[in-house]
Write a protein that holds these residues in place. Structure first.
Motif, short mmCIF file in Angstrom:
data_model
loop_
_atom_site.label_atom_id
_atom_site.label_comp_id
_atom_site.label_asym_id
_atom_site.label_seq_id
_atom_site.Cartn_x
_atom_site.Cartn_y
_atom_site.Cartn_z
N ASN A 1 4.28 -24.78 51.05
CA ASN A 1 3.74 -24.60 52.40
C ASN A 1 4.59 -23.60 53.19
N GLU B 1 0.41 -17.46 57.62
CA GLU B 1 -0.45 -18.59 57.93
C GLU B 1 -0.81 -19.31 56.63
N VAL B 2 -0.91 -20.64 56.71
CA VAL B 2 -1.30 -21.43 55.54
C VAL B 2 -2.79 -21.76 55.66
N ASN B 3 -3.59 -21.15 54.81
CA ASN B 3 -5.02 -21.46 54.76
C ASN B 3 -5.48 -21.31 53.31
N LYS B 4 -6.73 -21.62 53.05
CA LYS B 4 -7.25 -21.62 51.68
C LYS B 4 -7.10 -20.25 51.03
N SER B 5 -7.41 -19.20 51.78
CA SER B 5 -7.33 -17.84 51.24
C SER B 5 -5.91 -17.48 50.83
N ASN B 6 -4.94 -17.81 51.71
CA ASN B 6 -3.54 -17.46 51.42
C ASN B 6 -2.95 -18.33 50.32
N HIS C 1 3.57 -19.66 54.32
CA HIS C 1 3.67 -19.30 55.73
C HIS C 1 4.58 -18.09 55.90
N TYR D 1 2.67 -14.85 54.10
CA TYR D 1 1.39 -14.43 54.64
C TYR D 1 1.20 -14.70 56.14
#
Length: 295
Positions: A221, A230-235, A225, A228
């Motif tokens: 996590n 930000e932590v999201n599905k794409s990243n 972060h 990229y």
């Protein structure tokens, strides 16, 4: 942190599994988790290095890989020729690494020295609890690696000393760090859950639960972060794509290593040396990442 809410829920799931799956099955599942999530959480060190070390930002990828592998090889050789010293260093480095990962977002104010001591002692507490509840197994593993008979009868006294230091520094951070104060009750609950898990689970299963749920996933996590923003599905998918080939290479290396040395008396020592050697540079990379994030 929200990520630890998932860790505690999944920890209760592992306690349920502990009641229904035989020890051998949990052993194999624990090894699988360590070799999957455990290795993946360190597989993108090469991606983190240029972002964490400005002086290495423009270095060619092949050169970074060469430097990293050289460091791994040096530590592997050190572990092979000086196993007693190396295993002590490995435990101490890993203890700080575990503590830093767990507390870096909670303790961000005040002097660096109390923070370092607190994080280090917390990691030692985790190791100490695992070792105490599985003393015979741990003694055998260390003796096999170092070829020196060892007893861990001092662990209870060591844990008492570590506990006193943590309580004293806890009072200090309670008064000086707002976030620590709001998180304290939750963190004590987490530690109680981990203690129960370490007590009722076999060694490999207990270690894999902590290593994967409480260390590797939170580390993933933080790394996503950092890389990229930000932590999201794409990243998450981007991270896993980049980590995949490093992970495959690591697994292939371990398989080849096993086929070459599985019939030798020193296989376990060599395997542990290999895994420990990967850990050492990872500790430095993540420490630099946290420093860069703070600045």
């Amino acid at each position: 942190m929200k990520i630890y809410h998932y860790s505690i829920v999944l920890s209760f799931v592992t306690l349920w599994l502990n009641s229904y799956i035989p020890s051998q099955g949990l052993y194999l599942l624990g090894l699988f988790l360590i070799l999957s999530f455990g290795i993946i959480h360190g597989a993108n060190d090469i991606v983190i290095i240029p972002n964490a070390h400005k002086s290495l930002k423009n270095k060619p990828l092949i050169k970074l890989i060469g430097i990293y592998l050289t460091v791994v090889l040096c530590f592997a050789l050190f572990f092979t020729f000086f196993p007693s010293i190396a295993i002590i260093l490995f435990i101490l480095f890993s203890a700080y690494h575990f503590g830093e990962q767990h507390w870096h977002n909670i303790i961000q104010e005040g002097s660096k020295i109390p923070k370092f001591i607190f994080e280090f002692c917390y990691g030692c507490l985790i190791f100490g609890l695992i070792f105490m509840f599985h003393q015979t197994e741990v003694e055998k593993i260390i003796t096999d690696i170092t070829k020196v008979p060892i007893t861990l009868d001092f662990l209870q006294y060591l844990l008492l000393g570590i506990g006193i230091i943590l309580i004293a520094l806890g009072f200090y951070f309670f008064k000086t760090t707002t976030h620590f104060k709001t998180q304290l009750a939750e963190q004590i609950l987490y530690l109680l859950v981990l203690t129960i898990i370490f007590r009722v689970s076999d060694l490999i299963w207990a270690f894999s639960i902590y290593f994967v749920l409480w260390h590797s996933i939170p580390s993933l996590n933080d790394q996503i972060h950092f890389i990229y923003g930000e932590v999201n599905k794409s990243n998450i998918l981007k991270y896993l794509k980049k980590a995949f080939w490093y992970w495959v290479i690591s697994i292939i290396g371990l398989v080849v290593f096993y086929l070459l040395f599985k019939d030798t008396r020193i296989f376990e020592a060599l395997l542990f040396s290999f895994l420990a050697a990967i850990t050492f540079p990872h500790v430095f990379v993540i420490n630099k990442m946290f420093k860069q994030s703070s600045s």
